[in-house]
Design an enzyme around this catalytic site. Sequence first.
Site, PDB file in Angstrom:
ATOM      1  N   GLY A  20      32.660 -11.526   4.560  1.00 15.27           N
ATOM      2  CA  GLY A  20      31.235 -11.797   4.726  1.00 15.27           C
ATOM      3  C   GLY A  20      30.356 -11.464   3.547  1.00 15.27           C
ATOM      4  N   GLY A  21      30.956 -11.174   2.384  1.00 18.08           N
ATOM      5  CA  GLY A  21      30.145 -10.790   1.237  1.00 18.08           C
ATOM      6  C   GLY A  21      30.176 -11.751   0.080  1.00 18.08           C
ATOM      7  N   TYR A 160      48.729 -23.020   2.393  1.00 19.24           N
ATOM      8  CA  TYR A 160      47.356 -22.898   2.885  1.00 19.24           C
ATOM      9  C   TYR A 160      47.095 -23.895   4.008  1.00 19.24           C
ATOM     10  CZ  TYR A 160      42.230 -23.359   2.814  1.00 19.24           C
ATOM     11  OH  TYR A 160      40.904 -23.432   3.165  1.00 19.24           O
ATOM     12  N   LYS A 164      46.056 -23.253   8.012  1.00 18.50           N
ATOM     13  CA  LYS A 164      44.841 -23.803   8.606  1.00 18.50           C
ATOM     14  C   LYS A 164      45.157 -24.644   9.838  1.00 18.50           C
ATOM     15  CE  LYS A 164      41.841 -21.864   6.016  1.00 18.50           C
ATOM     16  NZ  LYS A 164      40.885 -20.889   6.593  1.00 18.50           N
TER      17      LYS A 164
END
Length: 256
Positions: A20-21, A160, A164
């Site tokens: 979240g940063g 990846y 997903k």
Amino acid sequence: MSGNVTFHDLKDASVFITGGGAGIGASLTDGFMQQGAKVAFVQRSDASEFAEQMKEKHGVAPLFIKCDVTDVDALQAAIKQAEEAHGPVTVLVNNAANDTRHNLEEFTQDQWDASMNVNLRPHFFTAQAAAAGMKAAGGGSIINFSSISYMMGNAGYPAYETSKAAITGLTRALARELGPDNIRVNALMPGWVLTQRQKDLWATPEDLKAHLGRQCLKEHLEPDDIIEATLFLASKASRMMTSQALVIDGGVVVTG
């Protein structure tokens, strides 16, 4: 930041965001704080400066917990810390991911495991840690970030894409598992969102032009374009929506 809508029920909600940063995650933190939510987030890198920026903007700082999401014990401890600070987590956003490009020929077993450990495993174990608090609170919303990459069948990052695709399956399984406790679980499927990382590493003029040609809407996606769909899935505005995959990609793929 979201400036188009207000979801009143998100005020004072306890929200936990992985990654979240930075990138999309930073926009999500900003968007939830704009709604008055109490946000805790984890980030492997130091996000103290970002947290201070959010304090200056919103008058209160998000709870930043430095944590590598591949460390399950630390990740689940971070959720407990967030619950102690803000009350039971009722909105869980599994956003953190690593989409570093790779190929089939040279990819090792250790690299495969590392990809699953950052891109898939945290989605399961954050849900495991947050479920009891959500149940006690009367329900909650889990939002798992997947991607349209596997729906497009893109080349260049097979592990990846596998993770997903698995997130969509996990979302459906968890929706069935947790539905009796009024916990909703949905997947959000972004298209090619032009974070600074994408711009720095992979967004060549040729590829941008080709991708825009596949979109119905002829404008590239930015991180802020993902905020309001996430807020909707978090809010009781979507209270009867679960086990779904919501695509935000400018019209590249279809789900119906």
